[in-house]
Design a protein around this motif. Structure first.
Motif, PDB file in Angstrom:
ATOM      1  N   ALA A 174       0.823  -1.215   0.000  1.00 58.50           N
ATOM      2  CA  ALA A 174       0.000   0.000   0.000  1.00 58.50           C
ATOM      3  C   ALA A 174       0.853   1.260   0.000  1.00 58.50           C
ATOM      4  N   ALA A 175       2.093   1.155   0.480  1.00 66.18           N
ATOM      5  CA  ALA A 175       3.017   2.291   0.427  1.00 66.18           C
ATOM      6  C   ALA A 175       3.692   2.352  -0.941  1.00 66.18           C
ATOM      7  N   ALA A 176       4.307   1.261  -1.315  1.00 66.95           N
ATOM      8  CA  ALA A 176       4.951   1.085  -2.618  1.00 66.95           C
ATOM      9  C   ALA A 176       5.427  -0.349  -2.655  1.00 66.95           C
ATOM     10  N   LEU A 221      -4.982   0.096  -9.180  1.00 66.29           N
ATOM     11  CA  LEU A 221      -4.390  -0.202 -10.476  1.00 66.29           C
ATOM     12  C   LEU A 221      -3.439  -1.385 -10.330  1.00 66.29           C
ATOM     13  N   GLY A 222      -3.734  -2.478 -11.027  1.00 69.26           N
ATOM     14  CA  GLY A 222      -2.929  -3.677 -10.920  1.00 69.26           C
ATOM     15  C   GLY A 222      -3.431  -4.647  -9.866  1.00 69.26           C
ATOM     16  N   LYS A 248       2.589   1.104  -6.804  1.00 63.66           N
ATOM     17  CA  LYS A 248       1.987   0.300  -5.741  1.00 63.66           C
ATOM     18  C   LYS A 248       1.628  -1.089  -6.259  1.00 63.66           C
ATOM     19  N   TRP A 249       0.360  -1.375  -6.432  1.00 65.23           N
ATOM     20  CA  TRP A 249      -0.093  -2.736  -6.731  1.00 65.23           C
ATOM     21  C   TRP A 249       0.259  -3.189  -8.135  1.00 65.23           C
ATOM     22  N   ASP A 301       2.856  -5.528 -18.540  1.00 66.49           N
ATOM     23  CA  ASP A 301       3.038  -6.855 -19.148  1.00 66.49           C
ATOM     24  C   ASP A 301       3.058  -7.942 -18.073  1.00 66.49           C
ATOM     25  N   TYR A 302       3.764  -7.662 -16.996  1.00 67.95           N
ATOM     26  CA  TYR A 302       3.919  -8.646 -15.925  1.00 67.95           C
ATOM     27  C   TYR A 302       2.571  -8.953 -15.278  1.00 67.95           C
ATOM     28  N   ALA A 303       1.801  -7.902 -14.990  1.00 73.11           N
ATOM     29  CA  ALA A 303       0.489  -8.084 -14.369  1.00 73.11           C
ATOM     30  C   ALA A 303      -0.472  -8.807 -15.309  1.00 73.11           C
TER      31      ALA A 303
END
Length: 401
Positions: A22-24, A192-193, A213-214, A280-282
């Motif tokens: 949630a922070a990074a 997002l993500g 983040k996510w 791409d990874y997500a």
């Protein structure tokens, strides 16, 4: 989803358990490779070797297309921003406001989706209508409806507030706004993500989100979605090469009729290329799979924390309304001490106010700890956190009753 293989892409996990997305979030190695590959080429080729520069700008265009597809938009509706805050400000400063216009937002909004509207209140004399939330942190859509008048211009909401973990009913909010011809801005920095997003189906007018983040992109990356029909209504906050055309003969300029109009100057190439690789990874994992996995981990985290004597978990009590973010305190243990002790044992979480003034007041606290597990985390890591907190209680004379 092969968690073991995914964790191999995270050198961080050779030393730490990281439960603070949630922070990074720590980017996958592939994101780092995309960035370092570009930087290495600038060192060996020079940043403006014509063939190399052509290749770079082609990749930037490809990343814009990837980002648009990722959220169900058109490429012309996507602008790159450094963070979600910048995107929110581009909308706040870009729209034309008249004295007496109304903006609706909730009392739980994060600093970056509150202060830009306070500035408009002070500078443009707009009226802010603040929706009060209860301890669940879930916005009552009916309260929004009651506040809408013929002067209401915009409703803005964070899809997932950074402190409470209360997933908001943004689809319903956008539907209501559309019914009354009111604009909507969604702060999606915490989704997002993490949550499948399709802006056309959602029906929002603007969406701003960071990539760090996510989505697991690099710092300095983010996107701003501007609905096509509204692009020309946004006057760019920044102006210069990249977002405008300039007629040397007439000495006039004009803004581009695409979302890129808010971008000025050279793009932050490393962050944009890293963002594209993160998308791409997500996509390779599948956002639906990510969402499902994190929902499971969220419930597991809440259930396991509840086994600690003296624990208080804040935010939604109904697990259906909570996602990914679990703020808590333990009686007799300062939240800073919890995070310090976990760090001593190679586990990274966070303690703070998280600028959640409303939540802190509702619960009568001034600080809290926060767990925010992502898909790469494991149940065993959560078990270890809980076990360590219990051992800390015993160590400091706050043992189990």
């Amino acid at each position: 989803m092969n968690i073991e293989e995914i964790r191999k892409d995270m050198p961080l996990h050779e030393r730490y358990s990281y439960i603070n997305t949630a922070a990074a979030c720590a980017p996958p190695q592939q994101v780092i490779d995309a960035i370092t590959d570009y930087l290495q080429k600038t060192a060996s080729l020079g940043p403006y070797l014509p063939a190399f520069r052509k290749e770079v700008y082609q990749k930037i265009d490809e990343t814009r297309a990837k980002a648009s597809e990722f959220i169900g938009a058109d490429a012309s509706e996507i602008a790159f921003v450094k963070n979600g805050t910048e995107g929110i400000n581009f909308v706040a400063n870009g729209l034309t406001w008249e004295e007496g216009d109304e903006i609706i937002l909730a009392d739980l909004e994060f600093h970056s989706n509150y202060t830009p509207w306070l500035k408009l209140r002070d500078k443009k004399k707009v009226s802010l209508k603040i929706i009060e939330t209860d301890k669940s942190g879930v916005i009552d859509v009916d309260l929004i409806v009651k506040e809408i008048t013929n002067r209401t211009r915009l409703i803005t909401v964070s899809h997932l507030p950074n402190a409470s973990g209360a997933l908001q009913k943004v689809e319903e909010i956008c539907k209501v706004a559309k019914k009354y011809n009111v604009l909507t801005l969604i702060n999606a920095s915490q989704t997002l993500g993490l949550v499948p997003i399709h802006v056309k189906e959602l029906g929002c007018d603007f969406l701003s989100a960071c990539g760090r983040k996510w989505l697991r992109g690099p710092e300095g990356s983010g996107i701003l979605y501007i609905k096509e029909s509204l692009i020309d209504s946004i006057e760019p906050t920044l102006i210069g090469w990249g977002g405008t055309t300039w007629d040397f003969e007439t000495n006039d300029y004009s803004y581009l009729s695409i979302a890129k109009r808010v971008e000025a100057g050279c793009p932050i190439v490393p962050s944009i290329l890293g963002l594209g690789t993160a998308i791409d990874y997500a996509k390779n994992i599948g956002v639906e799979n990510i969402h499902r996995r994190v929902k499971t981990l969220t419930k597991y985290t809440v259930d396991q924390l509840s086994t600690i004597d003296g624990v208080s978990v804040y935010g939604p009590q109904d697990i259906k309304n909570r996602l990914a973010i679990v703020p808590f305190n333990v009686e007799g243990l300062h939240p800073d001490r919890i995070t310090e002790y976990l760090e001593e044992n190679n586990i990274i979480i966070e303690a703070g106010t998280f600028m959640a003034n409303t939540l802190l007041q509702q619960y009568g606290i001034n600080k809290m700890a926060r767990l925010s597990p992502h898909y790469f985390n494991t149940e065993e890591e959560i078990d270890t956190v809980v076990s360590l907190i219990k051992s800390l209680q015993q160590k400091e004379g706050k043992g189990q009753k």
